[in-house]
Scaffold this active site. Structure first.
Site, mmCIF file in Angstrom:
data_model
loop_
_atom_site.group_PDB
_atom_site.id
_atom_site.type_symbol
_atom_site.label_atom_id
_atom_site.label_comp_id
_atom_site.label_asym_id
_atom_site.label_seq_id
_atom_site.Cartn_x
_atom_site.Cartn_y
_atom_site.Cartn_z
ATOM 1 N N GLY B 11 0.835 -1.197 0.000
ATOM 2 C CA GLY B 11 0.000 0.000 0.000
ATOM 3 C C GLY B 11 0.867 1.243 0.000
ATOM 4 O O GLY B 11 1.753 1.387 0.851
ATOM 5 N N ALA B 15 -0.160 5.867 5.186
ATOM 6 C CA ALA B 15 0.423 5.032 6.246
ATOM 7 C C ALA B 15 1.635 4.275 5.709
ATOM 8 O O ALA B 15 2.700 4.250 6.338
ATOM 9 C CB ALA B 15 -0.621 4.053 6.791
ATOM 10 N N PHE B 115 -14.472 20.941 13.363
ATOM 11 C CA PHE B 115 -14.800 19.654 12.762
ATOM 12 C C PHE B 115 -15.629 18.846 13.744
ATOM 13 O O PHE B 115 -15.585 19.090 14.949
ATOM 14 C CB PHE B 115 -13.512 18.895 12.407
ATOM 15 C CG PHE B 115 -13.469 18.467 10.974
ATOM 16 C CD1 PHE B 115 -13.146 19.363 9.982
ATOM 17 C CD2 PHE B 115 -13.779 17.156 10.624
ATOM 18 C CE1 PHE B 115 -13.122 18.966 8.659
ATOM 19 C CE2 PHE B 115 -13.752 16.758 9.303
ATOM 20 C CZ PHE B 115 -13.427 17.657 8.311
ATOM 21 N N GLN B 235 -18.293 3.095 9.681
ATOM 22 C CA GLN B 235 -18.720 4.494 9.712
ATOM 23 C C GLN B 235 -19.476 4.883 8.443
ATOM 24 O O GLN B 235 -18.972 4.696 7.337
ATOM 25 C CB GLN B 235 -17.511 5.405 9.863
ATOM 26 C CG GLN B 235 -17.907 6.886 9.878
ATOM 27 C CD GLN B 235 -16.797 7.756 10.415
ATOM 28 O OE1 GLN B 235 -15.870 8.109 9.700
ATOM 29 N NE2 GLN B 235 -16.880 8.107 11.686
ATOM 30 N N HIS B 237 -20.660 8.131 6.679
ATOM 31 C CA HIS B 237 -20.472 9.582 6.699
ATOM 32 C C HIS B 237 -21.816 10.215 6.377
ATOM 33 O O HIS B 237 -22.485 9.796 5.431
ATOM 34 C CB HIS B 237 -19.410 9.983 5.672
ATOM 35 C CG HIS B 237 -18.929 11.392 5.830
ATOM 36 N ND1 HIS B 237 -19.738 12.476 5.585
ATOM 37 C CD2 HIS B 237 -17.730 11.887 6.218
ATOM 38 C CE1 HIS B 237 -19.045 13.580 5.828
ATOM 39 N NE2 HIS B 237 -17.827 13.252 6.206
ATOM 40 N N LEU B 247 -18.191 11.892 -1.373
ATOM 41 C CA LEU B 247 -18.116 12.592 -0.100
ATOM 42 C C LEU B 247 -18.235 14.111 -0.237
ATOM 43 O O LEU B 247 -17.601 14.723 -1.083
ATOM 44 C CB LEU B 247 -16.761 12.259 0.536
ATOM 45 C CG LEU B 247 -16.475 12.852 1.909
ATOM 46 C CD1 LEU B 247 -17.418 12.260 2.937
ATOM 47 C CD2 LEU B 247 -15.032 12.581 2.289
ATOM 48 N N GLU B 250 -17.053 16.993 5.920
ATOM 49 C CA GLU B 250 -17.572 17.584 7.146
ATOM 50 C C GLU B 250 -17.109 19.035 7.294
ATOM 51 O O GLU B 250 -17.711 19.813 8.032
ATOM 52 C CB GLU B 250 -17.018 16.751 8.306
ATOM 53 C CG GLU B 250 -17.759 16.835 9.596
ATOM 54 C CD GLU B 250 -17.293 15.712 10.517
ATOM 55 O OE1 GLU B 250 -17.739 14.572 10.325
ATOM 56 O OE2 GLU B 250 -16.468 15.973 11.395
ATOM 57 N N ARG B 281 -20.016 11.707 13.540
ATOM 58 C CA ARG B 281 -20.655 11.215 12.328
ATOM 59 C C ARG B 281 -21.742 10.177 12.580
ATOM 60 O O ARG B 281 -22.767 10.172 11.899
ATOM 61 C CB ARG B 281 -19.583 10.630 11.410
ATOM 62 C CG ARG B 281 -18.694 11.715 10.861
ATOM 63 C CD ARG B 281 -17.523 11.164 10.106
ATOM 64 N NE ARG B 281 -16.728 12.262 9.565
ATOM 65 C CZ ARG B 281 -15.537 12.127 9.022
ATOM 66 N NH1 ARG B 281 -14.983 10.924 8.940
ATOM 67 N NH2 ARG B 281 -14.880 13.159 8.549
ATOM 68 N N HIS B 347 -18.124 5.023 4.721
ATOM 69 C CA HIS B 347 -16.949 5.877 4.606
ATOM 70 C C HIS B 347 -15.682 5.279 5.190
ATOM 71 O O HIS B 347 -14.603 5.442 4.634
ATOM 72 C CB HIS B 347 -17.255 7.199 5.311
ATOM 73 C CG HIS B 347 -16.177 8.231 5.177
ATOM 74 N ND1 HIS B 347 -15.729 8.658 3.943
ATOM 75 C CD2 HIS B 347 -15.459 8.920 6.106
ATOM 76 C CE1 HIS B 347 -14.787 9.578 4.131
ATOM 77 N NE2 HIS B 347 -14.584 9.732 5.427
ATOM 78 N N ARG B 388 -15.024 6.853 14.495
ATOM 79 C CA ARG B 388 -13.862 7.723 14.314
ATOM 80 C C ARG B 388 -14.290 9.178 14.151
ATOM 81 O O ARG B 388 -15.278 9.469 13.474
ATOM 82 C CB ARG B 388 -13.076 7.293 13.069
ATOM 83 C CG ARG B 388 -11.913 8.211 12.747
ATOM 84 C CD ARG B 388 -11.089 7.717 11.582
ATOM 85 N NE ARG B 388 -11.748 7.794 10.290
ATOM 86 C CZ ARG B 388 -11.929 8.919 9.592
ATOM 87 N NH1 ARG B 388 -11.555 10.080 10.085
ATOM 88 N NH2 ARG B 388 -12.518 8.874 8.416
#
Lengths: 237, 573
Positions: B11, B15, B115, B235, B237, B247, B250, B281, B347, B388
């Site tokens: 990946g 991260a 946020f 989650q 969203h 999306l 937010e 959320r 999401h 989250r």
């Protein structure tokens, strides 16, 4: 809507030359061209290849030529093609790997060669470096670039001069030339001050017209040219 | 072909790249990615990255930690949340030093905005904690880290799809990888593997996730018998573009946007009186679903409105330009003047591969799997608990990507090279052969869309014993159908039909893990809302779920939550 797609097909491993294949697709006016390609691949012909990922114009994977215009397949809607006929081809000037998938290495290498990262200006503070909102605003447009290569694919100069570094590379040059935190202003200007660099652009504005992120590409290139002229004034002949 | 690297990172999102930067120079590192560089889904993050810099108003890391714990409905492991909140300012300054073009305050500091769920003084009012670059924060971070990786000479193999993790003598020996451009299967021999493969929103029909978000690392870990943690916490969203799921950050509400029902009412005032539209959320998504159920969706239909008309053209252009363009392109609507139809969209996955705070993948005993690490959305730290907070994800990636990288550098000495088994590639080759030559006639797309419809209808914002039982039966049927999938494309170059089919096997495993985990949790917490058990039950359910394959079935077990500073309290906003 009943749509007719005519798609460029080429598998260099098997085909001696490219061909066009037709597909009938039924789609809603609000659907993306990418949805139509997916429907073809999922329902009719699993051998079709193209790149895609985010599906909403952020990742930059699905740049291609649609009815002659370079664009992202995920940003163009069925209703934009009221004639009901859609010709889909790979980005021009790029080597075709298969169907609509092109080799992006040379394109990306052209940008990597420009050192697209901040060059240090000496001591880095513990916290953030200060930058005024006005200075930050200078790069506001160019940081929208998603490396989709639509601009480079659309540039008429590329047609005659494959050595031209291309509009996308110049957008990335701009992004660092005009970042007030960068320490390489003059070197960076020198890096694009050559005939196949910024000076190859002759203001066709095609890049600006096709940019899926509405970056004023041509204007940015002209700003680079003016900065070169100011910093390195030419002696009169 | 075979490759040999000390470390292989799967990946090339934030991260993976952040970990790679920590390892570059001293070790022989390779990053493989199923997509081309900079296409990873980290780039789709819009709103920003949280850190208590206090650049706009007073803030503290303790408040950030508290918000993360409360936002996670107290399922968050608090030692992990503390590491995150304390390290956040350093992580953001590091990004700035690398070149991320954050927006600025008038005095030239990194600008911050409000946020969802981020508050001052332990919940008193919203606080400006999100550092941002317009509404393309993830993309500019992605570009910055990619070119930083280039500068540091990190080897990236683009469009290389991981198929299996190879183990030998209980230790990682490498990976089996499929090269999309050639169709070749490669063996990557390595001493350590970091999984940084992202989420798996593609188990749902409506999602903000990329087509590539198919959870390949999570399902590969699952196939090794590693239990998956907290998989029921999915989650949704609140503000996905109606129908499409794209999306709308937010940040739109952080900048002052509000949600309205068919009466034009700002309904979040009823659900979260203190912070209203900036509630976490899970609460906002549930509120929207409730408004729709009670007939206050727009025109009686299944969406509500996001109202940005009072923000003005300038603010939309300067701070929310990407989402404004999404709305113009996909809905033909001008957000300066018109209301935006939105509905919740899948999401983010709070659950995933259980890891220690340093990224080591864990067996249920608490022992780590030698050589195997995970970071980012594919992992479960558990930092985000049951829900989250926005802007904690980008932060998670750079904070824990770095920590995992450091841990790996330190662990390398203790790990010897082990030879992969001779038949390491056998399973992968057999899978591909069966998909190409099998006798069945099922199509990947049909099984996949049936799975996505099932999950959306039966295991979404609201769940009950009945819907989950039906979902479980349905997913089993789909797994049976999958065994009869056959593909038409036998070509070797960019065979996307094959890739789709390979991904679907993992997606079905993950969908089942979500459903079974959700059935086991007989309470409502964070994003997991059981209509038959509408209350949170700390006495019986304040614990992490673990689900693992035991032969043909999935089995559940549980492990305790780490509570340090904040005792669970009722969660109101």
């Amino acid at each position: 809507m009943d749509m007719k797609f005519k798609i460029f097909r080429f598998d260099p491993e098997v085909d001696s030359r490219p061909r066009y294949q037709e597909y009938d697709v039924s789609a809603e006016p609000g659907e993306r061209i990418l949805d139509c390609l997916n429907r073809i691949r999922w329902e009719q012909d699993g051998t079709l290849s193209y790149r895609m990922s985010c599906g909403h114009g952020v990742c930059g994977s699905d740049g291609m030529r649609i009815n002659g215009v370079c664009a992202l397949a995920c940003q163009k809607l069925v209703k934009d093609y009221s004639g009901g006929e859609v010709l889909v081809e790979p980005l021009p000037f790029f080597r075709v790997v298969k169907d609509l998938v092109v080799d992006m290495e040379e394109f990306l290498e052209g940008i990597r060669r420009l050192h697209p990262y901040l060059l240090s200006t000496g001591d880095i503070p513990e916290k953030e470096r200060f930058q005024s909102p006005e200075d930050r605003k200078k790069v506001d447009d160019v940081i929208r670039c998603i490396l989709c290569a639509c601009c480079t694919g659309a540039c008429p100069v590329m047609l005659e001069n494959r050595d031209y570094i291309g509009p996308a590379a110049l957008v990335w040059a701009y992004r660092f030339i005009f970042d007030s935190r960068d320490g390489g202003f003059e070197e960076r200007l020198k890096g694009v001050d050559f005939p196949d660099g910024a000076w190859a652009c002759v203001n066709h504005f095609e890049c600006t017209r096709v940019c899926p992120k509405s970056i004023p590409v041509t204007r940015s290139i002209n700003t680079i040219k003016r900065a070169i002229e100011k910093v390195f004034p030419r002696r009169p002949d | 072909m075979s490759f040999k690297h000390d470390v292989v990172i799967v990946g090339a999102g934030l991260a993976g790249l952040r970990a790679a930067l920590e390892l570059a120079g001293s070790l022989n590192v390779a990053v493989i990615s199923k997509v081309y560089p900079t296409r990873s889904h980290s780039g789709a993050a819009q709103g920003g990255i949280a850190a208590a810099l206090g650049n706009e108003e007073p803030d503290s890391w303790e408040w950030h930690m508290y918000d993360t714990v409360k936002g996670g409905d107290y399922l968050t492991d608090q030692d992990v949340a503390e590491v995150l909140a304390r390290d956040a300012p350093r992580a953001v300054f590091e990004l700035e030093h690398m070149g991320v073009p954050f927006n600025r305050t008038p005095e030239g500091k990194i600008a911050q905005r409000a946020f969802g769920g981020h508050t001052r003084e332990f919940g008193k009012a919203a606080v400006k904690r999100a550092c941002y670059a317009a509404d393309r924060s993830g993309r500019v971070m992605m570009d910055t880290l990619y070119f930083e990786a280039v500068r540091r000479g990190i080897k990236i193999f683009p469009e290389f799809q991981m198929l299996d993790i190879v183990m030998a003598d209980g230790q990682v020996a490498g990976l089996v990888v499929y090269e999309l451009a050639t169709g070749e299967i490669h063996l990557f021999h390595s001493r350590m593997v970091l999984l940084a493969t992202g989420g798996f929103g593609k188990i749902y029909k409506t999602t903000s996730n990329a087509f590539a978000s198919t959870g390949d690392g999570v399902s590969a870990a699952c196939r090794l018998g590693i239990p998956l943690e907290d998989m029921e916490f999915v989650q949704f969203h609140p503000t996905g573009i109606y129908g499409l799921g794209v999306l709308i950050s937010e940040a739109a509400r952080g900048e002052g946007g509000v949600l309205r029902n068919s009466n034009g009412e700002r309904f979040m005032e009823r659900y979260a009186p203190a912070i209203k539209d900036l509630a976490p959320r899970d609460m906002v998504s549930r509120a929207i679903a409730t408004e729709i159920r009670e007939g206050r969706g727009i025109g009686g239909r299944d969406y509500v409105h996001l109202d940005l008309t009072h923000l003005g053209e300038k603010k939309l252009a300067e701070r929310l330009s990407d989402i404004s363009s999404f709305v113009r392109i996909y809905l033909g609507i001008d957000p300066v003047r018109e209301l935006i139809p939105i509905q919740p969209t899948c999401h983010y996955m709070m659950g995933g591969i259980p890891v220690s705070v340093e990224g080591r993948v864990l067996w249920p005993s608490g022992e780590s799997v030698p050589g195997l690490y995970a970071a980012g959305e594919c992992s479960c730290l558990s930092l985000h608990g049951a829900n989250r907070l926005g802007c904690n994800s980008l932060l998670d990636l750079v904070v824990f990507g770095r920590i995992a990288g450091r841990r790996m550098a330190a662990d390398l000495e203790d790990l010897s090279w082990v030879d992969p088994p001779r038949d390491a590639e056998h399973r992968a080759r057999e899978r591909i052969e069966r998909l190409m030559e099998g006798a069945g006639s099922e199509k990947t797309a049909h099984v996949r869309s049936a799975m996505q419809e099932t999950m959306t209808a039966l295991c979404s914002v609201f769940r009950t014993e009945q819907t989950l039982a039906r979902a479980a039966v349905k997913i089993r049927e789909l797994k049976d159908r999958y065994s009869r999938v056959r593909i038409d494309n036998r070509g070797s170059r960019f065979n996307m039909e094959l890739l789709d089919a390979l991904e679907l096997e993992g997606l079905l495993d993950l969908a089942e893990a979500v459903v079974v985990s959700a059935s086991g949790r007989k309470e409502s917490r964070g994003a997991h809302f059981r209509e038959d058990y509408p209350e949170r039950d700390d006495e019986n359910c304040l614990k992490h779920t673990l689900v693992h394959t035991a032969g043909e079935v999935l089995e559940l077990s549980y492990k305790p939550v780490t509570i340090t500073r904040f005792e669970p309290k009722p969660r109101t906003y």
